[in-house]
Design a protein around this motif. Sequence first.
Motif, PDB file in Angstrom:
ATOM      1  N   GLY C 163     -14.012  43.583  -9.631  1.00 25.10           N
ATOM      2  CA  GLY C 163     -13.108  42.261  -8.350  1.00 25.10           C
ATOM      3  C   GLY C 163     -12.513  42.568  -7.618  1.00 25.10           C
ATOM      4  O   GLY C 163     -13.159  42.624  -6.116  1.00 25.10           O
ATOM      5  N   LEU C 164     -11.312  43.231  -8.194  1.00 24.28           N
ATOM      6  CA  LEU C 164      -9.711  42.827  -7.064  1.00 24.28           C
ATOM      7  C   LEU C 164     -10.275  44.795  -6.150  1.00 24.28           C
ATOM      8  O   LEU C 164      -9.552  44.176  -5.242  1.00 24.28           O
ATOM      9  N   GLY C 165     -11.181  45.433  -6.737  1.00 22.92           N
ATOM     10  CA  GLY C 165     -11.237  46.569  -5.828  1.00 22.92           C
ATOM     11  C   GLY C 165     -12.005  45.636  -4.359  1.00 22.92           C
ATOM     12  O   GLY C 165     -11.596  46.606  -4.085  1.00 22.92           O
ATOM     13  N   GLY C 215     -14.801  39.329  -3.933  1.00 22.26           N
ATOM     14  CA  GLY C 215     -13.871  40.238  -4.881  1.00 22.26           C
ATOM     15  C   GLY C 215     -13.103  38.878  -5.309  1.00 22.26           C
ATOM     16  O   GLY C 215     -12.891  39.066  -6.689  1.00 22.26           O
ATOM     17  N   PHE C 216     -12.558  38.425  -4.496  1.00 24.57           N
ATOM     18  CA  PHE C 216     -11.294  37.078  -5.418  1.00 24.57           C
ATOM     19  C   PHE C 216     -12.280  36.283  -5.747  1.00 24.57           C
ATOM     20  O   PHE C 216     -12.233  35.536  -7.491  1.00 24.57           O
ATOM     21  N   TYR C 254      -6.660  29.935  -4.259  1.00 30.36           N
ATOM     22  CA  TYR C 254      -5.579  30.274  -2.896  1.00 30.36           C
ATOM     23  C   TYR C 254      -6.314  31.341  -2.405  1.00 30.36           C
ATOM     24  O   TYR C 254      -6.010  31.363  -0.817  1.00 30.36           O
ATOM     25  N   ALA C 255      -6.094  32.556  -2.983  1.00 33.77           N
ATOM     26  CA  ALA C 255      -6.494  33.551  -1.804  1.00 33.77           C
ATOM     27  C   ALA C 255      -7.729  33.754  -1.138  1.00 33.77           C
ATOM     28  O   ALA C 255      -8.164  33.912   0.023  1.00 33.77           O
ATOM     29  N   VAL C 256      -8.910  33.584  -1.496  1.00 36.81           N
ATOM     30  CA  VAL C 256     -10.053  32.790  -1.103  1.00 36.81           C
ATOM     31  C   VAL C 256      -9.758  32.090   0.712  1.00 36.81           C
ATOM     32  O   VAL C 256     -10.035  31.985   1.322  1.00 36.81           O
TER      33      VAL C 256
END
Lengths: 222, 318, 485
Positions: C163-165, C215-216, C254-256
């Motif tokens: 996902g982080l990729g 991803g996130f 938070y990243a989203v």
Amino acid sequence: MVAAPPGSYAGATTALAVLMLVIEFGMLQATLLRAQVRLYVAQSVVISVLAVVVAVGREVPELFGLAVFSVALKVVAVPLVMLRLLRRTDPEIAGSRAMGVASMVLLAVVVGAFGFFASARFGLVSPVLPTATLAVAVAIVLVSFVLMIVRRDVVSQAIGFFALENGVSLASLVVAAGLPLLLEVAFLFDLLVAVVVFAVLIRVHHEQSESLSTAGLTELQG
Amino acid sequence: MTLPLPLIQALQVLIVAAAAPGINGVIARVEARLQGRRGPRVLQPYYDLGKLYCKETLAPHGASWVFLAAPLVAMTCYLTVPLLIPVLTAYALPLGDMGDILAGGIILAFASFMVAVAAAGTGSPYAQLGASRAKTFAAITEPVVLFVVFTVALVSGTDLPYAMAETVTTSAEQVVRPAHLLSAAALFMVILYETARIPVETHTGTNEFGMIEEARQFEHTGPYLALLRHGSAMKQLILFVIFLNIVVAPWGLAADAGLLAVVLAVIALLGKSVLLGGVIAVIDDSFAKLRLFKITEFVAAAFMLAVLAVITLYLGGG
Amino acid sequence: MEAVLVALVTLPLLGAALSVLPGHSVAPVATVSVGVACFALTLVLVPAAAEGPVEFGFLRADAISVVFEIGTGFLYAMAAVYSVGYLRWERDRPDFARYSLLFFAGLNLFAWAMLSAALMNGLALLWIAVEITTVVSALLVALDGTRAGAEAAWKYVLLASAGLGVALLATIVIYSAGATVLGPSYDLAFAPLLAAGDALPETPVQLAFVLAVVGFGTKVGLFPVHTWLPDAHSEAPTPISAMLSGSLLAVSFYAVLRYYQVAAAALGDGFPRAVLLVFGMLSLLLAALYLVEQRNLKRLLAYSSVEHMGILAIGVSFGAPIALAGVLLHVLAHAAAKGSAFFGAGVLVHAYGSKDVGRIRGGLDRLPVSAPLFLLAVLALSAMPPFGLFRSEFQIVAGGLAETRHVPAVAMVALVALAFVGLSVATTRMLFLPGEAVTSRAEPSAWMVAPVVVGILALLVLGLHPPAPLVELITRGAAELGGVL
């Protein structure tokens, strides 16, 4: 329709990118732990070479730095960590395919082709590389997902993730060649940390189930 | 001094027919040298063929007319293809536009089909095995050849072999383009398969269960076997010519009909073929034969390369 | 204020360093004091961040990030306290010294990565910090050394990394979109990217946003990439489960949110809101259905996390200021409630030696203090008044109705009710159905009760009367999120 030749810089860079994709296909069927790691090393070498080619051809000197770091980490450190931590495991990962090689390759070709054509619609333009390389990068990312899904052993799955990162690196060369070197290096060190953790977890897995196969990981459901 | 064009064309056919066994001899010799043996004479294949041409003919009981016709038909096919492809000249010869590169492919496939039918008709288990295996894998290699042809056609805008060769020679850019490299790699793998080389088959004439090419000729004898053997050698050289003079290295072809140019072209052709043969000999010595089931993987890999070639081309990348 | 930022990203490292020192009591003391100190520091940031962003080097704290910092700091402190008691249970392990060392060092590093993530100024640095949270927490999931733990850790690290990729791809794409405005070389800091807003090319931003959500979202636990979540939450040591659920998911969310800000600035509200609504609704639906059927206590709480992450996504998709304020409040309240619930569940699981809901009976008799506290935590988690989650979900629904998004708002209420049924049925069975005759009371040490009490008190405060500075902070955060500031 006569397709005009793309020019030797574009042709060479695209060819290198495609070579990465071909190596990715090789990973689908590698039968030995070492072979899998070697394929990854080969792919990493190709992307480092590509970075150098772009650095020379488009005069982006930071990419020399990137190439050096990527060789140091992906070609030297990562394989070293993987092989050292997995010294005592069974080197055979041949039986971990969820389907036949031919169907796997066909599936990967279809998925990769989807990536190729989907990326044509992104509308991303690259300052330094032909747009086709972005398509190849997307295909590499997708095929590495296929790799992680169809191979049921921890090594292939881990290498699938590293190859995924290679695909993203390729994409970053294409559309974000100006990314500050500091960030690129941070990404790479992050990868190194991930590699160590992957290797540790592979070892834990090996201690628990005495194999590299993930076929037995069915305890947790629902 | 200029040669009449029909003569050059005849020369194309003759040189293929005459040089083909020699290439086999060279490969066998190099292979032996790499293994530290002295190896057979380079001319040994000619002696073998000569011996077979002089022997009597035996046919299995109940074999149909196809059994006897097949070697002749196959040989005819192999004699026809050199008319269509640039063996010696960089320009089209009078009959050169009789068929395009697809036609060449179809003729080669037809020859192989006839041999397989003949083998299947004998009732001998070995020959039948060989025939059915050959057709099984051909189901994948034929599309590869098609894709390679598509790539060639898309690149050069025509499907005439001469035009393609000309496109490649125009600039270095044509050589490094990924579609070109990929299709060349795919074609090379198909050639390894078609000429029964490692990693698909051992080419030493030993009889074993894994054989394909050898098995198909199992029941033929005398001049018919010679025709088949000679035909196989010619097919090998024809594929070499397609690979070298159309795709990879179409340099050294005669630009006009001058005697000197033609002679140089003959020398260049032989030189390039021997070089390629050397490469194949090295491959023969460096890899192990694949198990029969693994051959699918081998040809599937070739297929993948060919598809990638078309896709990259379609995307405009190359 | 700059000193506070620096302290927040260095103190936990100090804690980790102290944890590897020899001596039995050094690690717990260091961890607890650092944890509490970090929580206090996050509170110090509140008034400043309510005025405007605090920046120092590559660190930056605006109202949104401080909200997530508080949630993380709170759980860090609570988990640290709880761990002191928790590790006493592990005393009989043959490798206790090693276990304890790894546990405390890992806990501090994990908290460090999460506290750093919300303070990073820039999408690239944010990605790096989130990736570090993944690898550290994956090791912690496998810490117990069981077969199931190894399985959960592997699934977790593989899925989350994949996902982080994808999220990294999103970073690259947004970089290339920004490069058209900000020049070929820049550092992806938030402020210039948001200022570029309208000028960013549309398709790449759309692509980046979707990639970022997927991803996130893998780490947030959004459907359909939530599958690692119940495994990891149920197999990790309890304090880690609490941090995974209360902070890690929130930090990933938070990243989203950061991508949402950029996407909303570049594309307008419509597209990003629609994407979040779809993912949020599906996650909520899936979680509600699983909650009704779930038999494993810790997995039950894990699916409840999926539910709450779905609610967060839906809240953002409503977009009204009151809903956005509700989302930020929800982050805090969820951290407190989920932490308390996991801490309580850990005690139950230990007392009965089983995670199976069917095996745990008569909890109120055997655990006269912890069981009622667990009940309160679950009620808070189900958004009962007067707890904080009631207020936040109420605000979100009110925001949905205010924006005339009636159907999603009603659907959300219905699904939350369904989830409530699932959670409460399981809890009442465990606590109220009579079990075997009680031979011994199994109350744990005060170390393990105190965090639950504090968590429930915090929930009461958030629900009844949130302190004024916090309200200001949340209002400002909602304005930042809504693109008003």
